[in-house]
Every structure is written in C-alpha cells, then in structure tokens.
Design a protein around this motif. Structure first.
Motif, short mmCIF file in Angstrom:
data_model
loop_
_atom_site.label_atom_id
_atom_site.label_comp_id
_atom_site.label_asym_id
_atom_site.label_seq_id
_atom_site.Cartn_x
_atom_site.Cartn_y
_atom_site.Cartn_z
N PHE A 82 0.81 -1.22 0.00
CA PHE A 82 0.00 0.00 0.00
C PHE A 82 0.85 1.26 0.00
O PHE A 82 0.31 2.37 0.06
CB PHE A 82 -0.96 -0.02 1.20
CG PHE A 82 -2.11 -0.96 0.99
CD1 PHE A 82 -1.94 -2.34 1.14
CD2 PHE A 82 -3.35 -0.49 0.59
CE1 PHE A 82 -2.98 -3.22 0.92
CE2 PHE A 82 -4.41 -1.37 0.37
CZ PHE A 82 -4.22 -2.73 0.54
N LEU A 83 2.17 1.10 -0.07
CA LEU A 83 3.04 2.29 -0.06
C LEU A 83 3.63 2.59 -1.43
O LEU A 83 4.52 3.42 -1.55
CB LEU A 83 4.17 2.12 0.98
CG LEU A 83 3.73 2.28 2.45
CD1 LEU A 83 4.88 1.96 3.39
CD2 LEU A 83 3.21 3.69 2.71
N GLU A 84 3.19 1.91 -2.45
CA GLU A 84 3.66 2.24 -3.80
C GLU A 84 2.53 2.02 -4.80
O GLU A 84 1.72 1.11 -4.65
CB GLU A 84 4.92 1.43 -4.16
CG GLU A 84 4.85 -0.07 -3.88
CD GLU A 84 4.34 -0.89 -5.05
OE1 GLU A 84 3.94 -0.30 -6.06
OE2 GLU A 84 4.34 -2.12 -4.93
N GLY A 85 2.50 2.87 -5.81
CA GLY A 85 1.50 2.74 -6.87
C GLY A 85 2.07 2.04 -8.10
O GLY A 85 1.38 1.89 -9.12
N TYR A 86 3.32 1.60 -7.99
CA TYR A 86 4.02 0.98 -9.11
C TYR A 86 3.33 -0.31 -9.58
O TYR A 86 3.36 -0.64 -10.76
CB TYR A 86 5.46 0.72 -8.63
CG TYR A 86 6.39 -0.04 -9.53
CD1 TYR A 86 6.54 0.27 -10.88
CD2 TYR A 86 7.18 -1.07 -9.00
CE1 TYR A 86 7.43 -0.43 -11.67
CE2 TYR A 86 8.07 -1.77 -9.79
CZ TYR A 86 8.18 -1.45 -11.12
OH TYR A 86 9.06 -2.15 -11.91
N HIS A 87 2.68 -1.03 -8.63
CA HIS A 87 2.10 -2.34 -8.99
C HIS A 87 0.69 -2.25 -9.57
O HIS A 87 0.17 -3.24 -10.07
CB HIS A 87 2.07 -3.25 -7.75
CG HIS A 87 1.03 -2.86 -6.73
ND1 HIS A 87 1.22 -1.85 -5.82
CD2 HIS A 87 -0.23 -3.34 -6.49
CE1 HIS A 87 0.13 -1.74 -5.05
NE2 HIS A 87 -0.76 -2.62 -5.44
N ILE A 88 0.08 -1.07 -9.50
CA ILE A 88 -1.35 -0.99 -9.86
C ILE A 88 -1.58 -1.41 -11.31
O ILE A 88 -2.51 -2.15 -11.63
CB ILE A 88 -1.88 0.44 -9.60
CG1 ILE A 88 -1.82 0.74 -8.09
CG2 ILE A 88 -3.32 0.58 -10.11
CD1 ILE A 88 -2.24 2.16 -7.72
N ARG A 89 -0.68 -0.98 -12.19
CA ARG A 89 -0.85 -1.24 -13.62
C ARG A 89 -0.90 -2.74 -13.94
O ARG A 89 -1.63 -3.17 -14.84
CB ARG A 89 0.30 -0.58 -14.38
CG ARG A 89 0.32 -0.85 -15.85
CD ARG A 89 1.35 0.03 -16.50
NE ARG A 89 1.57 -0.33 -17.88
CZ ARG A 89 2.35 0.36 -18.70
NH1 ARG A 89 2.97 1.45 -18.26
NH2 ARG A 89 2.52 -0.01 -19.94
N THR A 109 -6.51 9.33 -5.16
CA THR A 109 -6.91 8.63 -3.94
C THR A 109 -6.00 9.06 -2.80
O THR A 109 -4.84 8.65 -2.76
CB THR A 109 -6.84 7.10 -4.16
OG1 THR A 109 -7.78 6.77 -5.20
CG2 THR A 109 -7.21 6.35 -2.89
N PRO A 110 -6.50 9.92 -1.90
CA PRO A 110 -5.67 10.27 -0.74
C PRO A 110 -5.45 9.03 0.12
O PRO A 110 -6.39 8.28 0.37
CB PRO A 110 -6.51 11.33 0.01
CG PRO A 110 -7.51 11.82 -1.00
CD PRO A 110 -7.78 10.64 -1.89
N THR A 111 -4.23 8.83 0.53
CA THR A 111 -3.89 7.64 1.33
C THR A 111 -2.95 8.06 2.45
O THR A 111 -1.83 8.49 2.19
CB THR A 111 -3.18 6.59 0.43
OG1 THR A 111 -4.05 6.27 -0.66
CG2 THR A 111 -2.85 5.33 1.21
N GLN A 112 -3.44 7.96 3.68
CA GLN A 112 -2.57 8.26 4.81
C GLN A 112 -2.04 6.95 5.39
O GLN A 112 -2.81 6.02 5.61
CB GLN A 112 -3.33 9.00 5.93
CG GLN A 112 -3.74 10.41 5.59
CD GLN A 112 -5.09 10.46 4.89
OE1 GLN A 112 -5.95 9.62 5.13
NE2 GLN A 112 -5.28 11.42 4.00
N PHE A 113 -0.74 6.93 5.61
CA PHE A 113 -0.12 5.81 6.33
C PHE A 113 0.30 6.33 7.70
O PHE A 113 1.14 7.22 7.79
CB PHE A 113 1.09 5.27 5.57
CG PHE A 113 1.88 4.27 6.38
CD1 PHE A 113 1.28 3.12 6.86
CD2 PHE A 113 3.22 4.50 6.68
CE1 PHE A 113 2.00 2.20 7.62
CE2 PHE A 113 3.94 3.58 7.44
CZ PHE A 113 3.34 2.44 7.91
N LEU A 114 -0.32 5.80 8.73
CA LEU A 114 0.01 6.20 10.09
C LEU A 114 0.95 5.15 10.67
O LEU A 114 0.55 4.00 10.91
CB LEU A 114 -1.27 6.32 10.94
CG LEU A 114 -2.36 7.20 10.31
CD1 LEU A 114 -3.58 7.28 11.22
CD2 LEU A 114 -1.84 8.60 9.99
#
Ligand code: FES
Ligand SMILES: [Fe+2]
Length: 400
Positions: free
Chosen positions: A224-231, A283-288
């Motif tokens: 969930f910390l990278e968008g590289y895999h979405i494609r 898509t706003p994504t907060q990682f706490l």
C-alpha cells in the motif's frame, strides 16, 4: 461523499495537490533518489519479529478503532496487540483503555461474540462474567459480591489497569503498555488537519473484516506504499481508473500522506475545493506509522490495521467507513457491492494473495533481499522507520 467544510485544504495538503497538478501537467513522476534492498530476515526472522513487538507494537500509539465504533456508554474489546484490552467511552464522551482483565482472578470482562469482528457493547458498567465484580467505564471498582469476605484487601487497589489512550481526527489510539498520557494530535504530526478537512470523524462504520493471513505484516504495508504495482496486479480491477504510477507523497514524521493520481486528473484537472472533488482526481492515502492506512476511495473510506501475531502472519482488520448521509437501508446494496469489489477482490485476491505468495517464496533462497526502485521510495522510507524505531532512534511524537 458529502463535504463537511468548504474551507481551503490545509497548506500541506494544498501543496500535495499542487504537486499532483505539476506531475500530471508535465508528465514527470515524483520518485526517490535511491534504490534499496530490504533484508529477507525482516520478514521471516523470529528475533526481528520480537524486536518489532518490543519496540513498536508495545511502545507506539496504534489505531484501535474509528471514533464512531465506541459510542458514549459502550465498551469495545480489542486484542490485536496480543494482550486483551477494552476501549470504553463514558457518558461524558471520554475514551479510556484498560487491560480487559478482571482484578479478582483475571477473567476477561468484555468478549467478542461469535466469529464476527468485535463490536462495542452498550453498557453502563463492566460486569465480570465469572463472579460479578463490577467496574465503571472509568475503570473504578464499584461492586464486589460478598465484599465482606475480602477483608484486608483494599478495594482502592483493585481498579482496572489503565493504558494510554487518546483520540484525534476520528481515530482512537491506544498503547499496549501502561505509561504516561500522550497527545494523538501531536503524534499525527499535522495529519490531523488533513483528516479533519476530509471529514473522517463524521464517517460511520458499514462493515468490518478481521482475518489472519500467512504473510508478514510488512508485506501488506509495502503493497500500500507504492503505486508501481497498480498497472499490472490490478490491471482488470482498479487500473482502468488510475494513472500509471503517478503518486505524490508527503513525509509527516514517520507517517506518510499520498495522492495516488487517477486518470481523471489527466483528463480534466481543476483545483479541488472539497473532498469529493479531490477524491475524483486522486486517492488520498494516509499511512500512520507503523501499521495503519486510511484510503479515500471516491465515495467511502477504508481504515486498515495490519497487525503481527507471528513473523509469518498478518492480522488484517479492514473497516469500511461510509458518509453519514448514506447510511440508510436503500444504500445497503450499493455498499455491499462496493465492499465485495474492494475487500474480496482487490485486497484479498490481489494485494493479500500477493503478500502470501511472496512469503512462501522468501525461504527458497532465490533472493537475499527484496528490491525497491525509486518509484517505491515510500516502501524504503517505511523500512528505515522500522529500523530506527527498533534501534531506539525514532520515538513517537506527542509524548510527555
Ligand atoms: S474473575 Fe472477575 S469477578 Fe472473579
Ligand atoms: Fe494494491
């Protein structure tokens, strides 16, 4: 989603939006400055797991629930940190957390019923199911059956053992270890303002899922910390809505806040004035840090806690939060369908299944570590944070 405020976004969120606009208008992807490798042992080693337990999960504020899950006059059992805890909210609205352990002979005071994820129980007191000792929601011992038979034992020493607990932005944070109070707003390092602008506190729980999978918890965090895999991984599910790896990312102490660009940002960009408009563009994504995500889908929110019962296991707690004006019965089929798509398909069959497959391969000897490129800098940053917390050089803000 309805917008709670038309105020401009806080400066740090406005800056992220500006960077999103820059990235989409220039075609330049934001990325890190270096590549890196995460050692395999960080996902498999029992000693490393114990260090995480001792230095992270036992020490850091961890999100236990959305604020709406614990209404005034209720108690929610919470055991994801490996010890039985109970979160209460008294009639005056104050949240507190205690060990969910009776001071008589140790029975759990509140227990989840059945296999479903735990829900708060409406109550005025906590009554032990073993011999009926009764505590207020403030933890004070109120009643002992046949109290006279406990002569010599001072009831003032038998209140429930309280744990640090604080609330901010619509989230209840707890700590597993007794100690001084902390500030949840201070811990959030400015992200509370983002959550307020987005309206998190007003959301309501629609559905919750609580399951254990055979993968180290950090493998699901990584996903969930990278968008590289979405494609590739999400090609047939959500990639049709997303741009390819255009993510802008804000560092907020060890936390991160990202805007993951959607295709719409490339087709019709207009500076968003409210949450609805922003969630159409990205898509706003907060990682706490260390283990919680908030993901703002176009019309609802995923609150996800990733816990670590064992080195090779993640306990996945996904709470679907919906806007307060869409909680009527006529909305149920819509939310059911949405939940099935995102939880049962995208998360379970794609992201989590991938983490489980990686975990199986870790012991093969094929890789000495897991590689991360410059589009995965958020992953590397997360692992640097874990290393620093274990090494004692990173401690939670908001204490003292
Ligand atoms: S263990 Fe709770 S009343 Fe006895
Ligand atoms: Fe994913």
């Amino acid at each position: 989603m309805t917008q709670q405020t038309s105020a401009p976004p806080p400066a740090t969120l406005a800056d992220l939006i500006h960077r999103l606009d820059h990235a989409r208008s220039t075609g330049e992807r934001e990325m890190g400055t270096e590549t890196g490798t995460v050692p395999l042992g960080h996902y498999t080693d029992r000693h490393h797991w114990q260090q995480e337990q001792d230095m992270l999960f036992a020490q850091w504020p961890i999100v236990a629930a959305h604020s709406s899950e614990v209404p005034a006059g209720s108690a929610l059992p919470f055991d994801a940190l490996g010890v039985p805890m109970v979160v209460t909210r008294s009639g005056d609205g104050r949240v507190r957390t205690f060990f969910n352990v009776c001071r008589h002979r140790g029975m759990a005071l509140v227990q989840a019923e059945g296999p479903e994820p735990a829900k708060a129980k409406s109550c005025k007191t906590l009554v032990c199911p073993y011999h009926g000792w009764t505590y207020g929601l403030d933890g004070h011992l109120r009643h002992r059956l046949h109290a006279e038979t406990f002569d010599g034992i001072d009831p003032a020493t038998l209140h429930l053992v309280e744990l640090p607990c604080a609330e901010a932005g619509g989230l209840i944070f707890v700590k597993r270890t007794p100690g001084p109070a902390f500030s949840a707003a201070g811990f959030l390092r400015g992200l509370e303002e983002h959550l307020q602008w987005l309206g998190l506190a007003d959301m309501k729980v629609f559905r919750k899922i609580d399951r254990v999978y055979a993968a180290n918890w950090k493998l699901t965090v990584d996903a969930f910390l990278e968008g590289y895999h979405i494609r590739v991984l999400h090609r047939d599910t959500i990639y049709p809505f997303f741009a390819d790896a255009y993510t802008v990312n804000l560092d907020a102490g060890p936390h991160q806040d990202s805007l993951v660009a959607r295709r719409r940002a490339f087709e019709a960009f207009e500076t968003p004035r409210d949450r609805d408009a922003l969630c159409k563009l990205a898509t706003p994504t907060q990682f706490l840090f260390p283990n919680t995500f908030l993901i703002w889908h176009p019309d609802y929110v995923s609150l996800i806690g990733m816990f670590s019962p064992a080195a090779g296991e993640v306990r996945w707690m996904h709470t679907m939060l919906i806007p307060p004006d869409r909680t009527g019965d006529d909305w149920i089929p819509h939310w059911e369908k949405t939940f099935r798509l995102i939880e049962e398909t995208v998360f379970q069959k794609e992201d989590i299944a991938t983490a489980v497959a990686i975990q199986r391969g870790l012991h093969s000897g094929a890789n000495a570590g897991l590689q991360a490129g410059r589009l995965e800098h958020g992953v590397l940053r997360f692992h640097r944070g874990i290393d620093a917390a274990i090494g004692g050089t990173l401690v939670p803000a908001g204490e003292g």
